[in-house]
Design a protein around this motif. Structure first.
Motif, PDB file in Angstrom:
ATOM      1  N   ASP A 180       0.834  -1.208   0.000  1.00 57.91           N
ATOM      2  CA  ASP A 180       0.000   0.000   0.000  1.00 57.91           C
ATOM      3  C   ASP A 180       0.870   1.261   0.000  1.00 57.91           C
ATOM      4  O   ASP A 180       0.583   2.226  -0.714  1.00 57.91           O
ATOM      5  N   ALA A 181       1.911   1.248   0.825  1.00 59.18           N
ATOM      6  CA  ALA A 181       2.802   2.405   0.884  1.00 59.18           C
ATOM      7  C   ALA A 181       3.527   2.589  -0.453  1.00 59.18           C
ATOM      8  O   ALA A 181       3.638   3.705  -0.966  1.00 59.18           O
ATOM      9  N   MET A 182       4.015   1.512  -1.026  1.00 63.46           N
ATOM     10  CA  MET A 182       4.723   1.590  -2.303  1.00 63.46           C
ATOM     11  C   MET A 182       3.825   2.146  -3.399  1.00 63.46           C
ATOM     12  O   MET A 182       4.219   3.054  -4.142  1.00 63.46           O
ATOM     13  N   LEU A 183       2.613   1.629  -3.480  1.00 65.98           N
ATOM     14  CA  LEU A 183       1.689   2.090  -4.513  1.00 65.98           C
ATOM     15  C   LEU A 183       1.259   3.536  -4.288  1.00 65.98           C
ATOM     16  O   LEU A 183       0.940   4.239  -5.251  1.00 65.98           O
ATOM     17  N   GLY A 184       1.249   3.946  -3.030  1.00 67.60           N
ATOM     18  CA  GLY A 184       0.858   5.318  -2.713  1.00 67.60           C
ATOM     19  C   GLY A 184       2.006   6.314  -2.753  1.00 67.60           C
ATOM     20  O   GLY A 184       1.813   7.497  -2.467  1.00 67.60           O
ATOM     21  N   GLY A 185       3.191   5.820  -3.104  1.00 68.19           N
ATOM     22  CA  GLY A 185       4.353   6.706  -3.155  1.00 68.19           C
ATOM     23  C   GLY A 185       4.804   7.171  -1.791  1.00 68.19           C
ATOM     24  O   GLY A 185       5.464   8.205  -1.659  1.00 68.19           O
ATOM     25  N   GLU A 186       4.484   6.397  -0.768  1.00 63.82           N
ATOM     26  CA  GLU A 186       4.838   6.753   0.598  1.00 63.82           C
ATOM     27  C   GLU A 186       6.003   5.903   1.091  1.00 63.82           C
ATOM     28  O   GLU A 186       6.353   4.875   0.496  1.00 63.82           O
ATOM     29  N   GLU A 187       6.587   6.330   2.190  1.00 60.22           N
ATOM     30  CA  GLU A 187       7.679   5.567   2.797  1.00 60.22           C
ATOM     31  C   GLU A 187       7.133   4.282   3.403  1.00 60.22           C
ATOM     32  O   GLU A 187       6.091   4.285   4.062  1.00 60.22           O
TER      33      GLU A 187
END
Length: 204
Positions: A183-190
């Motif tokens: 989820d973080a990867m897809l959202g461009g988050e750390e």
């Protein structure tokens, strides 16, 4: 005074020895930020599968698993659910059986085909024939997850470890490491937790 110093030194050494830190040795496999090599392995349908086959992928969940390990069996339905949830978002599951059929006969290619059919696997289930791929990744357990992000420079390792924090009971899971990472990867988050200890059977 000298006796006191020796006592303090021994106290520090003993205190430090009471902690166990799981630090992988050099050349033991991929680390976070490394670029993972592609592979070309036989799927249970007899076709060869590579990461490059997935032209529109945003990443991959490469999961080393097998037929026989109770931990791997406990996670099968969760792995199917991960594929169902994330394949449509561009992050398919690619399962690889790293076990040697000579050492673990029930992990033979034929038994893999039976297991995949029985469980209705929606993802490739590949045989690491010759056991050449899992050492490159540094997989040590079944299951052992490697989240890769597809970038122009290659497939970057973003998460390594366990699927979640409770293999025994999915209803008691508190932290879903893989889902949080994807989820973080897809959202461009750390990605908050990038490595965890894989819990499972040793690779045969």
């Amino acid at each position: 005074m000298k006796t006191i110093r020796i006592f303090l030194l021994l106290t520090v050494v003993l205190a430090m020895s009471s902690f166990s830190v799981d630090i992988p040795a050099d050349d033991e496999g991929y680390r976070i930020g490394d670029l993972a090599e592609d592979f070309n392995l036989k799927n249970v349908d007899g076709k060869m599968v590579s990461l490059a086959d997935y032209k529109d992928a945003r990443g991959y969940l490469v999961i080393f698993t097998c037929n026989t390990c109770p931990y791997a069996q406990a996670y099968e339905d969760r792995i199917i659910a991960l594929d169902k949830k994330y394949k449509k978002k561009g992050v398919p599951v690619i399962a690889i059986n790293p076990n040697s059929p000579e050492k673990s006969p029930k992990d033979s290619f034929e038994d893999m085909q039976v297991r995949a059919t029985e469980k209705g696997f929606s993802f490739p289930y590949l045989l690491d024939e010759g056991q050449e791929i899992y050492p490159k990744y540094g997989a040590t357990r079944t299951p052992h997850v490697f989240l890769l992000e597809k970038k122009d420079k290659g497939n970057e390792v973003r998460y390594i470890g366990a699927i979640d924090d409770n293999y025994q009971d999915e209803t008691s899971v508190e932290t879903r490491y893989v889902e949080d990472a994807v989820d973080a990867m897809l959202g461009g988050e750390e990605i908050r937790i990038t490595t965890t200890k894989a819990i499972g059977c040793s690779i045969k």
